[in-house]
Design a protein around this motif. Structure first.
Motif, mmCIF file in Angstrom:
data_model
loop_
_atom_site.group_PDB
_atom_site.id
_atom_site.type_symbol
_atom_site.label_atom_id
_atom_site.label_comp_id
_atom_site.label_asym_id
_atom_site.label_seq_id
_atom_site.Cartn_x
_atom_site.Cartn_y
_atom_site.Cartn_z
ATOM 1 N N UNK A 84 6.016 4.998 -17.497
ATOM 2 C CA UNK A 84 5.257 3.865 -17.511
ATOM 3 C C UNK A 84 4.798 3.336 -16.491
ATOM 4 N N UNK A 85 3.481 2.843 -16.196
ATOM 5 C CA UNK A 85 3.231 2.272 -14.982
ATOM 6 C C UNK A 85 2.959 0.736 -15.181
ATOM 7 N N UNK A 86 3.321 -0.398 -14.527
ATOM 8 C CA UNK A 86 2.972 -1.588 -14.448
ATOM 9 C C UNK A 86 2.543 -1.984 -13.022
ATOM 10 N N UNK B 124 9.712 1.560 -7.450
ATOM 11 C CA UNK B 124 11.400 1.504 -7.260
ATOM 12 C C UNK B 124 11.772 2.289 -8.109
ATOM 13 N N UNK B 125 11.191 2.667 -9.304
ATOM 14 C CA UNK B 125 11.914 3.266 -10.456
ATOM 15 C C UNK B 125 11.598 4.876 -9.984
ATOM 16 N N UNK C 276 2.419 -2.400 -7.174
ATOM 17 C CA UNK C 276 3.132 -1.509 -8.407
ATOM 18 C C UNK C 276 4.425 -1.491 -7.999
ATOM 19 N N UNK C 277 5.200 -2.528 -7.760
ATOM 20 C CA UNK C 277 6.611 -2.355 -7.364
ATOM 21 C C UNK C 277 7.572 -1.759 -8.293
ATOM 22 N N UNK D 161 -4.494 -7.665 -9.792
ATOM 23 C CA UNK D 161 -4.299 -6.179 -9.615
ATOM 24 C C UNK D 161 -5.439 -5.529 -10.153
ATOM 25 N N UNK D 162 -6.141 -6.093 -10.871
ATOM 26 C CA UNK D 162 -7.371 -5.297 -12.024
ATOM 27 C C UNK D 162 -8.283 -4.592 -11.025
ATOM 28 N N UNK D 163 -8.689 -5.080 -9.850
ATOM 29 C CA UNK D 163 -9.617 -4.344 -9.073
ATOM 30 C C UNK D 163 -8.875 -3.163 -8.286
ATOM 31 N N UNK D 164 -7.615 -3.353 -7.953
ATOM 32 C CA UNK D 164 -6.656 -2.251 -7.309
ATOM 33 C C UNK D 164 -6.696 -1.147 -8.355
#
Ligand SMILES: NC(=O)c1ccc[n+]([C@@H]2O[C@H](COP(=O)([O-])OP(=O)(O)OC[C@H]3O[C@@H](n4cnc5c(N)ncnc54)[C@H](O)[C@@H]3O)[C@@H](O)[C@H]2O)c1
Length: 267
Positions: free
Chosen positions: A85-87, A150-151, A145-146, A196-199
């Motif tokens: 997953x990506x947060x 990191x993962x 998206x640390x 971070x919506x625009x990013x």
């Protein structure tokens, strides 16, 4: 007839790998927590398929998946440790539950699959391969998206350790590290926080426009598996120069913010 196990099989890269494995006539063991997606995919494939709804965070469920795979097909040849997953967000604002979810799925899930399958593969004493999925983001730091970065870095080190350990015991089980760049999938569908919506919109746009198709990626991956390669880097042009620059930054003790490597615009 050989057997291929795929976690996170219901969508994107996992589904592409499943279609490619099916085209090669492999038996399939497909796992995902998206039960409907899994059933849909399984019913579209022309090979013998065991589809098991599985949350890779659940150690007992992953153990049951491994037991079922060996029971059903007698042996396993290829394991794609793919679910992820990506947060996004600012490191200090991402809530504890979101951080934990990324750690539990992207690291814990991969470790559960290693702990469930590798002992069985070693005991089978025949050639087999486990392919752990990291990302270009596992070599190059991604601000905003640390938890993802990191993962994915963790998967690079876990995979190298695993490969060295298997070599140390002269096992026939081998490891590959898959680190894709942009591939069209649902990985960026998670709602981004306002900061971070625009990013994320910008990244999503880049992926939609220039991302590789999962089927093309799967052909590259199976080619590398066939050749027995450890490093599976489908977008080398996006990795090599920045990775050299990053390594130089570290050995020269240069600041990451002054090196030109952290280039993402402020969200
Ligand atoms: N798409 C890209 O550009 C890209 C680039 C580099 C690496 N990756 C990596 O590829 C892998 C596959 O991602 P994708 O791009 O196909 O995304 P995707 O969202 O399309 O597919 C991921 C799949 O994993 C499943 N999943 C998530 N959490 C799970 C859990 N706890 N248990 C079981 N299944 C779970 C999802 O339901 C989904 O079917 C991920 O590890 C991702 O980090 C993707």
């Amino acid at each position: 007839m050989s057997t291929c196990v795929i976690t996170g099989a219901a969508s994107g890269i996992g589904a592409g790998l499943a279609r490619q494995a099916a085209s090669l006539g492999m038996n399939l063991v497909l796992a995902d927590w998206d039960e409907a997606g899994l059933t849909n995919l399984a019913s579209s494939l022309p090979v013998e398929t065991l589809a098991m709804p599985t949350d890779v965070r659940d150690d007992a469920a992953v153990q049951a998946l491994a037991a079922a795979a060996f029971d059903r097909f007698g042996a396993v040849d290829l394991v794609f440790n793919n679910a992820g997953v990506l947060s996004s967000g600012l490191s200090w604002e991402i809530d504890a539950a979101t951080w934990q979810r990324s750690l539990d799925i992207n690291i814990g899930g991969v470790v559960n699959v290693i702990r469930a399958f590798v002992p069985r593969l070693i005991a089978a004493d025949r050639p087999a391969r486990i392919v752990n999925t990291s990302s270009l983001g596992g070599f190059l730091t991604s601000p905003f998206m640390s938890p993802y970065s990191a993962t994915k870095f963790a998967i690079v080190s876990i995979s190298e350790a695993l490969a060295a350990e298997l070599a140390a015991i002269d096992s026939k089980v081998q490891v590959s590290l898959l680190a894709p760049g942009p591939v069209k999938s649902a990985i960026m569908d998670e709602q981004a926080p306002a900061q971070t919506a625009d990013f994320m919109d910008m990244l999503r746009g880049m992926n939609d426009e220039n991302g590789m198709s999962p089927d093309e990626l799967a052909r590259i991956v199976f080619g590398a598996v066939e050749r027995g390669e450890y490093w599976i880097i489908p977008h080398p042009e996006m990795l090599d120069a920045p990775l050299r620059k990053r390594t130089e930054m570290i050995v020269e003790r240069a600041s990451p913010t002054g090196s030109g490597l952290v280039t993402a615009e402020e969200p």
